[in-house]
Design a protein around this motif. Structure first.
Motif, PDB file in Angstrom:
ATOM      1  N   ARG A  70      36.952  29.397  46.157  1.00 45.77           N
ATOM      2  CA  ARG A  70      37.235  27.954  46.121  1.00 45.77           C
ATOM      3  C   ARG A  70      38.565  27.649  45.425  1.00 45.77           C
ATOM      4  O   ARG A  70      39.255  26.704  45.788  1.00 45.77           O
ATOM      5  CB  ARG A  70      36.076  27.206  45.457  1.00 45.77           C
ATOM      6  CG  ARG A  70      34.855  27.138  46.384  1.00 45.77           C
ATOM      7  CD  ARG A  70      33.850  26.097  45.947  1.00 45.77           C
ATOM      8  NE  ARG A  70      33.119  26.515  44.777  1.00 45.77           N
ATOM      9  CZ  ARG A  70      32.014  27.274  44.809  1.00 45.77           C
ATOM     10  NH1 ARG A  70      31.502  27.645  45.970  1.00 45.77           N
ATOM     11  NH2 ARG A  70      31.407  27.622  43.701  1.00 45.77           N
ATOM     12  N   ALA A  71      38.926  28.480  44.434  1.00 47.77           N
ATOM     13  CA  ALA A  71      40.206  28.256  43.746  1.00 47.77           C
ATOM     14  C   ALA A  71      41.369  28.412  44.741  1.00 47.77           C
ATOM     15  O   ALA A  71      42.357  27.681  44.671  1.00 47.77           O
ATOM     16  CB  ALA A  71      40.360  29.245  42.597  1.00 47.77           C
ATOM     17  N   LEU A  72      41.226  29.339  45.684  1.00 48.92           N
ATOM     18  CA  LEU A  72      42.300  29.526  46.677  1.00 48.92           C
ATOM     19  C   LEU A  72      42.397  28.311  47.603  1.00 48.92           C
ATOM     20  O   LEU A  72      43.479  27.983  48.098  1.00 48.92           O
ATOM     21  CB  LEU A  72      42.071  30.807  47.484  1.00 48.92           C
ATOM     22  CG  LEU A  72      42.126  32.111  46.683  1.00 48.92           C
ATOM     23  CD1 LEU A  72      41.920  33.312  47.607  1.00 48.92           C
ATOM     24  CD2 LEU A  72      43.459  32.243  45.943  1.00 48.92           C
ATOM     25  N   VAL A  73      41.274  27.647  47.827  1.00 48.67           N
ATOM     26  CA  VAL A  73      41.297  26.409  48.627  1.00 48.67           C
ATOM     27  C   VAL A  73      42.020  25.309  47.842  1.00 48.67           C
ATOM     28  O   VAL A  73      42.884  24.610  48.383  1.00 48.67           O
ATOM     29  CB  VAL A  73      39.860  25.948  48.980  1.00 48.67           C
ATOM     30  CG1 VAL A  73      39.894  24.681  49.818  1.00 48.67           C
ATOM     31  CG2 VAL A  73      39.097  27.058  49.688  1.00 48.67           C
ATOM     32  N   PHE A 165      53.385  35.912  45.359  1.00 48.55           N
ATOM     33  CA  PHE A 165      52.432  36.851  45.968  1.00 48.55           C
ATOM     34  C   PHE A 165      51.303  37.089  44.969  1.00 48.55           C
ATOM     35  O   PHE A 165      51.538  37.382  43.800  1.00 48.55           O
ATOM     36  CB  PHE A 165      53.151  38.165  46.284  1.00 48.55           C
ATOM     37  CG  PHE A 165      52.484  38.993  47.349  1.00 48.55           C
ATOM     38  CD1 PHE A 165      53.025  39.077  48.628  1.00 48.55           C
ATOM     39  CD2 PHE A 165      51.314  39.698  47.089  1.00 48.55           C
ATOM     40  CE1 PHE A 165      52.420  39.843  49.621  1.00 48.55           C
ATOM     41  CE2 PHE A 165      50.704  40.463  48.075  1.00 48.55           C
ATOM     42  CZ  PHE A 165      51.258  40.540  49.344  1.00 48.55           C
ATOM     43  N   LEU A 166      50.086  36.945  45.451  1.00 52.61           N
ATOM     44  CA  LEU A 166      48.908  37.089  44.580  1.00 52.61           C
ATOM     45  C   LEU A 166      47.961  38.122  45.195  1.00 52.61           C
ATOM     46  O   LEU A 166      47.620  38.027  46.372  1.00 52.61           O
ATOM     47  CB  LEU A 166      48.218  35.718  44.476  1.00 52.61           C
ATOM     48  CG  LEU A 166      46.829  35.619  43.870  1.00 52.61           C
ATOM     49  CD1 LEU A 166      46.816  36.091  42.419  1.00 52.61           C
ATOM     50  CD2 LEU A 166      46.335  34.164  43.932  1.00 52.61           C
ATOM     51  N   ILE A 167      47.570  39.088  44.396  1.00 46.87           N
ATOM     52  CA  ILE A 167      46.658  40.144  44.860  1.00 46.87           C
ATOM     53  C   ILE A 167      45.339  39.963  44.104  1.00 46.87           C
ATOM     54  O   ILE A 167      45.358  39.759  42.889  1.00 46.87           O
ATOM     55  CB  ILE A 167      47.259  41.537  44.551  1.00 46.87           C
ATOM     56  CG1 ILE A 167      48.628  41.674  45.216  1.00 46.87           C
ATOM     57  CG2 ILE A 167      46.327  42.653  44.989  1.00 46.87           C
ATOM     58  CD1 ILE A 167      49.465  42.818  44.655  1.00 46.87           C
ATOM     59  N   VAL A 168      44.221  40.020  44.825  1.00 52.93           N
ATOM     60  CA  VAL A 168      42.934  39.766  44.164  1.00 52.93           C
ATOM     61  C   VAL A 168      41.884  40.781  44.590  1.00 52.93           C
ATOM     62  O   VAL A 168      41.640  40.969  45.791  1.00 52.93           O
ATOM     63  CB  VAL A 168      42.377  38.361  44.549  1.00 52.93           C
ATOM     64  CG1 VAL A 168      41.121  38.049  43.727  1.00 52.93           C
ATOM     65  CG2 VAL A 168      43.406  37.270  44.373  1.00 52.93           C
ATOM     66  N   GLY A 169      41.247  41.430  43.610  1.00 50.70           N
ATOM     67  CA  GLY A 169      40.024  42.187  43.867  1.00 50.70           C
ATOM     68  C   GLY A 169      40.165  43.309  44.872  1.00 50.70           C
ATOM     69  O   GLY A 169      39.342  43.440  45.774  1.00 50.70           O
ATOM     70  N   ASP A 194      42.130  41.225  38.805  1.00 53.82           N
ATOM     71  CA  ASP A 194      41.111  42.252  39.055  1.00 53.82           C
ATOM     72  C   ASP A 194      40.632  42.739  37.682  1.00 53.82           C
ATOM     73  O   ASP A 194      41.461  43.028  36.816  1.00 53.82           O
ATOM     74  CB  ASP A 194      41.747  43.416  39.845  1.00 53.82           C
ATOM     75  CG  ASP A 194      40.717  44.388  40.416  1.00 53.82           C
ATOM     76  OD1 ASP A 194      40.720  44.610  41.634  1.00 53.82           O
ATOM     77  OD2 ASP A 194      39.907  44.933  39.625  1.00 53.82           O
ATOM     78  N   PRO A 195      39.310  42.825  37.470  1.00 53.89           N
ATOM     79  CA  PRO A 195      38.830  43.258  36.147  1.00 53.89           C
ATOM     80  C   PRO A 195      39.179  44.712  35.858  1.00 53.89           C
ATOM     81  O   PRO A 195      39.172  45.138  34.705  1.00 53.89           O
ATOM     82  CB  PRO A 195      37.309  43.066  36.238  1.00 53.89           C
ATOM     83  CG  PRO A 195      37.004  43.035  37.692  1.00 53.89           C
ATOM     84  CD  PRO A 195      38.215  42.510  38.388  1.00 53.89           C
ATOM     85  N   ASN A 196      39.462  45.484  36.902  1.00 51.74           N
ATOM     86  CA  ASN A 196      39.814  46.883  36.709  1.00 51.74           C
ATOM     87  C   ASN A 196      41.065  47.187  37.537  1.00 51.74           C
ATOM     88  O   ASN A 196      41.037  47.922  38.515  1.00 51.74           O
ATOM     89  CB  ASN A 196      38.624  47.750  37.152  1.00 51.74           C
ATOM     90  CG  ASN A 196      38.892  49.208  36.929  1.00 51.74           C
ATOM     91  OD1 ASN A 196      39.767  49.587  36.141  1.00 51.74           O
ATOM     92  ND2 ASN A 196      38.174  50.063  37.650  1.00 51.74           N
ATOM     93  N   PRO A 197      42.194  46.583  37.133  1.00 55.20           N
ATOM     94  CA  PRO A 197      43.398  46.667  37.967  1.00 55.20           C
ATOM     95  C   PRO A 197      43.892  48.099  38.108  1.00 55.20           C
ATOM     96  O   PRO A 197      43.847  48.869  37.150  1.00 55.20           O
ATOM     97  CB  PRO A 197      44.425  45.819  37.201  1.00 55.20           C
ATOM     98  CG  PRO A 197      43.885  45.647  35.831  1.00 55.20           C
ATOM     99  CD  PRO A 197      42.418  45.842  35.886  1.00 55.20           C
ATOM    100  N   ALA A 216      37.483  37.614  39.639  1.00 56.02           N
ATOM    101  CA  ALA A 216      38.111  36.537  40.416  1.00 56.02           C
ATOM    102  C   ALA A 216      37.466  35.183  40.117  1.00 56.02           C
ATOM    103  O   ALA A 216      38.150  34.160  40.094  1.00 56.02           O
ATOM    104  CB  ALA A 216      38.002  36.860  41.908  1.00 56.02           C
ATOM    105  N   GLY A 217      36.168  35.184  39.889  1.00 56.55           N
ATOM    106  CA  GLY A 217      35.437  33.923  39.700  1.00 56.55           C
ATOM    107  C   GLY A 217      35.885  33.138  38.482  1.00 56.55           C
ATOM    108  O   GLY A 217      35.710  31.917  38.426  1.00 56.55           O
ATOM    109  N   THR A 218      36.463  33.811  37.499  1.00 55.68           N
ATOM    110  CA  THR A 218      37.011  33.086  36.345  1.00 55.68           C
ATOM    111  C   THR A 218      38.542  33.146  36.360  1.00 55.68           C
ATOM    112  O   THR A 218      39.197  32.151  36.072  1.00 55.68           O
ATOM    113  CB  THR A 218      36.502  33.677  35.007  1.00 55.68           C
ATOM    114  OG1 THR A 218      36.786  35.083  34.998  1.00 55.68           O
ATOM    115  CG2 THR A 218      35.011  33.463  34.842  1.00 55.68           C
ATOM    116  N   GLY A 219      39.097  34.286  36.718  1.00 49.51           N
ATOM    117  CA  GLY A 219      40.555  34.463  36.684  1.00 49.51           C
ATOM    118  C   GLY A 219      41.279  33.543  37.650  1.00 49.51           C
ATOM    119  O   GLY A 219      42.315  32.958  37.307  1.00 49.51           O
TER     120      GLY A 219
END
Ligand code: APR
Length: 234
Positions: A70-73, A165-169, A194-197, A216-219
């Motif tokens: 939803r944050a990306l929306v 540029f954003l990279i997620v998960g 990512d919690p474990n980048p 992702a849900g908080t970051g």
């Protein structure tokens, strides 16, 4: 509007309840890639392959987008957001994102084994014997290991046009997806949530990278709030 290109992986859907591939207990610990996600597996034991994807399709109907999607929306209020996802789920679309490119196919579609362009929406189970309009067996619309990635070129073009540029998960282990950020212009702002980048070779060449080591849900909501507070430029 600035163009924000987002590369997402399984981690963004983890908090919705979809297993990632390579984390502890992930899908590739429970199934061998060679058994379910290669053209050879399909040739050898299509029933097993179909069972694997039928299960995943069923699971997808039971989950919902999470605050990360939803944050990306939300970010569309201030950016031209283009999502390049490695995920085969439809959670970005269900959350409401407008521009989503699926690099590795889509779970809710199937295609002709023979004619790649004969693609059908397919919300339920797929069985052996179900055929395309030209009489060939249907298969999952998934890019398997060892197959070409037909959406790579449009994805690389998007990356080349990015202002941010954003990279997620994503564990950034599977190429060519994991190298897409190198198509971006030099020194544009680059983010990785990512919690474990896992900084791959490409990211290690980018001193401007900002890592947000959080789910992702908080970051993502935090990052979105930060960006949406800033005054839009130009
Ligand atoms: N939020 C963000 N990231 C998370 C979360 C979370 N809540 N939970 C886990 N992650 C991260 C992990 O730390 C890891 O870096 O998600 C990443 C998942 O990595 P993989 O399981 O390797 O998934 P992905 O990178 O998407 O895999 C790429 O491999 O098997 C193929 O085709 C499949 O598209 C897939 C590709």
């Amino acid at each position: 509007m600035k163009k924000l290109v987002v590369l997402t992986g399984a981690g963004i859907s983890a908090e919705s309840g979809i297993s990632t591939f390579r984390d502890a207990g992930g899908l590739w610990e429970q199934h061998r890639i060679e058994d379910v996600a290669t053209p050879e597996a399909w040739a050898r034991n299509p029933e097993l392959v179909l069972r694997f994807y039928n299960q995943r399709r069923k699971q997808l109907q039971e989950v919902q987008p999470n605050p990360g999607h939803r944050a990306l929306v939300e970010l569309e209020k201030q950016f031209e957001v283009h999502i390049i996802t490695q995920n085969v789920d439809d959670l970005h679309e269900r959350a409401g994102s407008s521009r989503v490119l699926h690099l590795h196919g889509e779970l809710l579609k199937v295609r002709s084994e023979r004619y790649e362009d004969l693609v059908y929406e397919w919300p339920g189970d797929l069985q052996l014997g179900e055929r395309c309009a030209r009489g060939f067996q249907l298969r999952p619309h998934i890019v398997w290991f060892g197959e070409a990635v037909p959406m790579l070129l449009p994805a690389a073009e998007l990356a080349a046009e990015a202002d941010l540029f954003l990279i997620v998960g994503t564990s950034l282990q599977v190429y060519p997806a994991a190298g897409l950020m190198s198509y971006a212009r030099r020194n544009i702002p680059m983010f990785y949530v990512d919690p474990n980048p896992q900084l791959n070779w490409e990211l290690r060449q980018m001193p401007q990278l900002r890592v947000v080591a959080e789910p992702a849900g908080t970051g993502l909501p935090k990052l979105a709030a930060e960006w949406l507070q800033q005054k839009p430029e130009g």
